[in-house]
Write a protein that holds these residues in place. Structure first.
Motif, PDB file in Angstrom:
ATOM      1  N   ILE A 196     -39.795 -13.616 -55.556  1.00 46.18           N
ATOM      2  CA  ILE A 196     -38.647 -12.962 -56.205  1.00 46.18           C
ATOM      3  C   ILE A 196     -37.626 -12.532 -55.157  1.00 46.18           C
ATOM      4  O   ILE A 196     -36.418 -12.756 -55.313  1.00 46.18           O
ATOM      5  CB  ILE A 196     -39.118 -11.748 -57.036  1.00 46.18           C
ATOM      6  N   ILE A 197     -38.110 -11.902 -54.075  1.00 45.72           N
ATOM      7  CA  ILE A 197     -37.210 -11.463 -53.001  1.00 45.72           C
ATOM      8  C   ILE A 197     -36.485 -12.661 -52.398  1.00 45.72           C
ATOM      9  O   ILE A 197     -35.269 -12.636 -52.168  1.00 45.72           O
ATOM     10  CB  ILE A 197     -37.995 -10.709 -51.913  1.00 45.72           C
ATOM     11  N   GLY A 198     -37.239 -13.739 -52.131  1.00 48.16           N
ATOM     12  CA  GLY A 198     -36.632 -14.943 -51.565  1.00 48.16           C
ATOM     13  C   GLY A 198     -35.599 -15.552 -52.490  1.00 48.16           C
ATOM     14  O   GLY A 198     -34.530 -15.994 -52.048  1.00 48.16           O
ATOM     15  N   PHE A 199     -35.899 -15.563 -53.789  1.00 49.01           N
ATOM     16  CA  PHE A 199     -34.967 -16.120 -54.766  1.00 49.01           C
ATOM     17  C   PHE A 199     -33.670 -15.314 -54.791  1.00 49.01           C
ATOM     18  O   PHE A 199     -32.571 -15.884 -54.855  1.00 49.01           O
ATOM     19  CB  PHE A 199     -35.620 -16.136 -56.151  1.00 49.01           C
ATOM     20  N   VAL A 200     -33.793 -13.994 -54.728  1.00 48.58           N
ATOM     21  CA  VAL A 200     -32.607 -13.133 -54.701  1.00 48.58           C
ATOM     22  C   VAL A 200     -31.773 -13.414 -53.450  1.00 48.58           C
ATOM     23  O   VAL A 200     -30.534 -13.494 -53.496  1.00 48.58           O
ATOM     24  CB  VAL A 200     -33.007 -11.640 -54.765  1.00 48.58           C
ATOM     25  N   LEU A 201     -32.454 -13.578 -52.298  1.00 53.04           N
ATOM     26  CA  LEU A 201     -31.757 -13.897 -51.047  1.00 53.04           C
ATOM     27  C   LEU A 201     -31.019 -15.227 -51.151  1.00 53.04           C
ATOM     28  O   LEU A 201     -29.870 -15.351 -50.709  1.00 53.04           O
ATOM     29  CB  LEU A 201     -32.758 -13.953 -49.885  1.00 53.04           C
ATOM     30  N   LEU A 202     -31.689 -16.212 -51.750  1.00 52.99           N
ATOM     31  CA  LEU A 202     -31.064 -17.528 -51.888  1.00 52.99           C
ATOM     32  C   LEU A 202     -29.834 -17.474 -52.790  1.00 52.99           C
ATOM     33  O   LEU A 202     -28.811 -18.102 -52.497  1.00 52.99           O
ATOM     34  CB  LEU A 202     -32.073 -18.532 -52.451  1.00 52.99           C
ATOM     35  N   ILE A 203     -29.944 -16.738 -53.884  1.00 47.46           N
ATOM     36  CA  ILE A 203     -28.794 -16.592 -54.785  1.00 47.46           C
ATOM     37  C   ILE A 203     -27.639 -15.910 -54.048  1.00 47.46           C
ATOM     38  O   ILE A 203     -26.472 -16.303 -54.181  1.00 47.46           O
ATOM     39  CB  ILE A 203     -29.176 -15.778 -56.041  1.00 47.46           C
ATOM     40  N   ALA A 204     -27.970 -14.894 -53.248  1.00 47.86           N
ATOM     41  CA  ALA A 204     -26.940 -14.181 -52.481  1.00 47.86           C
ATOM     42  C   ALA A 204     -26.263 -15.123 -51.488  1.00 47.86           C
ATOM     43  O   ALA A 204     -25.031 -15.118 -51.344  1.00 47.86           O
ATOM     44  CB  ALA A 204     -27.561 -12.991 -51.756  1.00 47.86           C
ATOM     45  N   LEU A 205     -27.069 -15.954 -50.794  1.00 44.27           N
ATOM     46  CA  LEU A 205     -26.511 -16.915 -49.836  1.00 44.27           C
ATOM     47  C   LEU A 205     -25.646 -17.946 -50.546  1.00 44.27           C
ATOM     48  O   LEU A 205     -24.577 -18.330 -50.056  1.00 44.27           O
ATOM     49  CB  LEU A 205     -27.643 -17.616 -49.073  1.00 44.27           C
ATOM     50  N   LEU A 206     -26.103 -18.383 -51.718  1.00 48.86           N
ATOM     51  CA  LEU A 206     -25.360 -19.366 -52.497  1.00 48.86           C
ATOM     52  C   LEU A 206     -24.015 -18.798 -52.952  1.00 48.86           C
ATOM     53  O   LEU A 206     -22.979 -19.462 -52.858  1.00 48.86           O
ATOM     54  CB  LEU A 206     -26.192 -19.793 -53.708  1.00 48.86           C
ATOM     55  N   LEU A 207     -24.042 -17.567 -53.417  1.00 52.52           N
ATOM     56  CA  LEU A 207     -22.805 -16.911 -53.849  1.00 52.52           C
ATOM     57  C   LEU A 207     -21.863 -16.699 -52.672  1.00 52.52           C
ATOM     58  O   LEU A 207     -20.648 -16.875 -52.793  1.00 52.52           O
ATOM     59  CB  LEU A 207     -23.127 -15.577 -54.528  1.00 52.52           C
ATOM     60  N   PHE A 208     -22.428 -16.320 -51.519  1.00 54.68           N
ATOM     61  CA  PHE A 208     -21.600 -16.083 -50.336  1.00 54.68           C
ATOM     62  C   PHE A 208     -20.932 -17.380 -49.878  1.00 54.68           C
ATOM     63  O   PHE A 208     -19.723 -17.415 -49.613  1.00 54.68           O
ATOM     64  CB  PHE A 208     -22.460 -15.516 -49.205  1.00 54.68           C
ATOM     65  N   ALA A 209     -21.735 -18.467 -49.778  1.00 58.04           N
ATOM     66  CA  ALA A 209     -21.199 -19.741 -49.295  1.00 58.04           C
ATOM     67  C   ALA A 209     -20.118 -20.287 -50.231  1.00 58.04           C
ATOM     68  O   ALA A 209     -19.032 -20.675 -49.790  1.00 58.04           O
ATOM     69  CB  ALA A 209     -22.331 -20.754 -49.145  1.00 58.04           C
ATOM     70  N   ASN A 210     -20.410 -20.280 -51.528  1.00 57.94           N
ATOM     71  CA  ASN A 210     -19.432 -20.806 -52.482  1.00 57.94           C
ATOM     72  C   ASN A 210     -18.261 -19.848 -52.680  1.00 57.94           C
ATOM     73  O   ASN A 210     -17.143 -20.273 -52.989  1.00 57.94           O
ATOM     74  CB  ASN A 210     -20.122 -21.114 -53.810  1.00 57.94           C
ATOM     75  N   GLY A 211     -18.518 -18.546 -52.477  1.00 62.56           N
ATOM     76  CA  GLY A 211     -17.432 -17.575 -52.491  1.00 62.56           C
ATOM     77  C   GLY A 211     -16.460 -17.819 -51.349  1.00 62.56           C
ATOM     78  O   GLY A 211     -15.240 -17.670 -51.509  1.00 62.56           O
ATOM     79  N   ASN A 212     -17.002 -18.206 -50.184  1.00 67.43           N
ATOM     80  CA  ASN A 212     -16.148 -18.571 -49.053  1.00 67.43           C
ATOM     81  C   ASN A 212     -15.237 -19.735 -49.415  1.00 67.43           C
ATOM     82  O   ASN A 212     -14.055 -19.758 -49.057  1.00 67.43           O
ATOM     83  CB  ASN A 212     -17.003 -18.951 -47.844  1.00 67.43           C
ATOM     84  N   ASP A 213     -15.788 -20.724 -50.117  1.00 63.35           N
ATOM     85  CA  ASP A 213     -14.990 -21.871 -50.548  1.00 63.35           C
ATOM     86  C   ASP A 213     -13.829 -21.434 -51.428  1.00 63.35           C
ATOM     87  O   ASP A 213     -12.691 -21.898 -51.271  1.00 63.35           O
ATOM     88  CB  ASP A 213     -15.868 -22.861 -51.321  1.00 63.35           C
ATOM     89  N   ILE A 214     -14.128 -20.559 -52.377  1.00 64.14           N
ATOM     90  CA  ILE A 214     -13.088 -20.073 -53.301  1.00 64.14           C
ATOM     91  C   ILE A 214     -12.029 -19.284 -52.551  1.00 64.14           C
ATOM     92  O   ILE A 214     -10.825 -19.443 -52.771  1.00 64.14           O
ATOM     93  CB  ILE A 214     -13.735 -19.222 -54.412  1.00 64.14           C
ATOM     94  N   TYR A 215     -12.485 -18.423 -51.622  1.00 58.70           N
ATOM     95  CA  TYR A 215     -11.555 -17.605 -50.834  1.00 58.70           C
ATOM     96  C   TYR A 215     -10.605 -18.491 -50.019  1.00 58.70           C
ATOM     97  O   TYR A 215      -9.387 -18.263 -49.982  1.00 58.70           O
ATOM     98  CB  TYR A 215     -12.339 -16.688 -49.916  1.00 58.70           C
ATOM     99  N   LYS A 216     -11.166 -19.537 -49.393  1.00 56.55           N
ATOM    100  CA  LYS A 216     -10.346 -20.438 -48.565  1.00 56.55           C
ATOM    101  C   LYS A 216      -9.350 -21.209 -49.429  1.00 56.55           C
ATOM    102  O   LYS A 216      -8.236 -21.508 -48.997  1.00 56.55           O
ATOM    103  CB  LYS A 216     -11.251 -21.409 -47.810  1.00 56.55           C
ATOM    104  N   ALA A 217      -9.782 -21.540 -50.659  1.00 61.59           N
ATOM    105  CA  ALA A 217      -8.900 -22.323 -51.542  1.00 61.59           C
ATOM    106  C   ALA A 217      -7.662 -21.535 -51.947  1.00 61.59           C
ATOM    107  O   ALA A 217      -6.590 -22.106 -52.162  1.00 61.59           O
ATOM    108  CB  ALA A 217      -9.687 -22.745 -52.787  1.00 61.59           C
ATOM    109  N   PHE A 218      -7.796 -20.210 -52.049  1.00 61.40           N
ATOM    110  CA  PHE A 218      -6.664 -19.385 -52.507  1.00 61.40           C
ATOM    111  C   PHE A 218      -6.001 -18.607 -51.370  1.00 61.40           C
ATOM    112  O   PHE A 218      -5.083 -17.840 -51.598  1.00 61.40           O
ATOM    113  CB  PHE A 218      -7.140 -18.401 -53.581  1.00 61.40           C
ATOM    114  N   LYS A 219      -6.517 -18.817 -50.144  1.00 67.29           N
ATOM    115  CA  LYS A 219      -5.965 -18.066 -48.996  1.00 67.29           C
ATOM    116  C   LYS A 219      -4.575 -18.580 -48.645  1.00 67.29           C
ATOM    117  O   LYS A 219      -4.319 -19.770 -48.622  1.00 67.29           O
ATOM    118  CB  LYS A 219      -6.901 -18.191 -47.800  1.00 67.29           C
TER     119      LYS A 219
END
Length: 435
Positions: A412-435
């Motif tokens: 469960i802890i690992g899954f939460v970490l992975l979701i957080a990493l996934l959100l962070f990485a794809n969030g970076n993509d979104i941020y760069k697209a609108f920067k």
């Protein structure tokens, strides 16, 4: 159409990597007579696009393209099938197998990823050979226009001799990546060697500059290679070497282009060397800033490999890429480099594929992604292969198996970490697209 081509390459590469990675788990599981309940490309949350049961295994394609999985009986994984785990262990379940067999099953996926990458590089060496510019041939050094490179201490005309003590023999895209990830670069400037220490947050600084200015480019002498038959400037000849345009120095192509851009639709004078003699010739610049000639560029060297040679070349290329990505990963986890800001998700992967179909580029990208997938899966995070391997090694060394409850909580802890990493990485993509 360009979007379709890019998306097709992206999905084909991703699908190939996922299927082969999961096969790496599936095959040893079957060899050790462990039941595999599901084998899926993409995730089948709530429902699947396609599915068919063959024997004891359901094969299918899910609708959520974030990866894939094999569901192995008696294993605490992302399915979190607790009902199965409270029942007595069966002989065909993962938990009933010796630790060494379970370890092989868990290492199968990343092993396939690394083997695949090396096989692709071997195949590319045999099929395409190696095309590059010899660094020693760049007699006029480099063109440095990027402000971050200038701030770091580089100047136009510099010749790069080594990067982190590795002598540079070939000028290619790998060299640019090495500069970006380096700690020090040895250059030659006006016959004198000088070491430049690279800023620790160099990549972060680059990300804030004009993307149109490359990290480095080649300083090309302004020598005419060909004159357009329809050119109005018929006085120009192949092998003419430009010295100046309208009194401004133009010994290099970038200087010629800048002057022509400022003199569109004008008649100017070129001073050049022809057959050892200096001449002045009037020329006309078109409204596009052209004068109807092509200039000489450095010619790439092509190294061909026979089958046995391609094995060595491919293994060497794979090793270099594996070490390079490992170093990048270390830098990402070092806050002072600020490289974590450049971490990307699926959009970043999509962008590396070209808008025209090119098999050489496709296989090169797929090999690199296979290495990335293998390394990332080895990270000791519960829910990743590396997390399972970590607990299995503990069991083998200590002789004590972690409890199912502990493994469930870790998952469960690992899954939460992975979701957080996934959100962070794809969030970076979104941020760069609108920067």
């Amino acid at each position: 159409m360009e979007i379709i081509i890019k998306l097709s390459q992206f999905l084909l590469s991703l699908s190939l990597l996922i299927i082969l990675h999961e096969l790496g788990h599936f095959i040893p599981a079957k060899l050790f007579k462990t039941r595999v309940e599901k084998f899926y490309l993409f995730f089948d949350v709530k429902y699947s696009l396609l599915k068919k049961k063959i024997g004891e295994t359901e094969y299918g394609i899910g609708w959520l393209p974030l990866g894939g999985y094999v569901k192995i009986s008696g294993m605490i994984d992302e399915s979190m099938d607790k009902e199965q785990m409270v029942l007595p262990a069966k002989s065909w379940e993962f938990r009933s197998k010796p630790a060494w067999q379970r370890l092989i099953i868990m290492l199968g996926g990343v092993t396939v990823n690394f083997i695949l990458a090396f096989i692709i590089y071997i195949g590319m060496a045999f099929t395409y050979g190696d095309s590059y510019l010899a660094n020693a041939d760049l007699k006029d050094g480099l063109l440095i226009e990027n402000e971050v490179m200038i701030a770091a201490g580089f100047k136009t005309g510099d010749k790069i001799l080594s990067i982190d003590d590795e002598k540079i023999k070939k000028f290619n895209t790998d060299m640019i990546m090495k500069i970006m990830m380096s700690k020090k670069v040895l250059i030659e400037r006006n016959g004198i060697q000088k070491e430049i220490k690279m800023p620790i947050d160099f990549v972060d600084q680059l990300s804030k500059t004009d993307k149109k200015k490359p990290v480095i480019s080649i300083r090309v002498p302004s020598t005419v290679s060909e004159v357009d038959p329809n050119s109005i400037n018929k006085e120009l000849k192949p092998k003419d070497v430009f010295i100046s345009l309208n009194g401004q120095e133009s010994r290099y192509l970038y200087e010629v282009e800048a002057i022509l851009e400022k003199n569109k639709n004008k008649s100017i004078t070129v001073t050049l060397i022809r057959n050892g003699e200096e001449k002045q010739i009037p020329i006309i610049v078109s409204n596009e800033g052209k004068i109807g000639v092509q200039f000489e560029f450095y010619k790439n060297k092509k190294q061909e490999f026979n089958f046995s040679e391609s094995i060595f070349a491919g293994l060497q290329k794979g090793k270099e890429q594996l070490v390079s990505y490992g170093n990048q990963l270390k830098m990402i986890f070092s806050p002072e480099t600020k490289l974590y800001k450049q971490v990307g998700g699926f959009a970043a992967i999509y962008k590396i594929f070209p808008s025209v179909w090119n098999w050489e580029t496709f296989w090169s990208n797929t090999a690199l992604l296979s290495i990335m997938l293998g390394v990332m899966n080895l990270l000791p995070i519960p829910a990743l292969d590396g997390g399972h391997v970590m607990f299995l090694l503990y069991e083998i060394i200590s002789g004590k198996k972690p409890s199912d409850k502990f493994l469930e909580n870790a998952q469960i802890i690992g899954f939460v970490l992975l979701i957080a990493l996934l959100l962070f990485a794809n969030g970076n993509d979104i941020y760069k697209a609108f920067k």
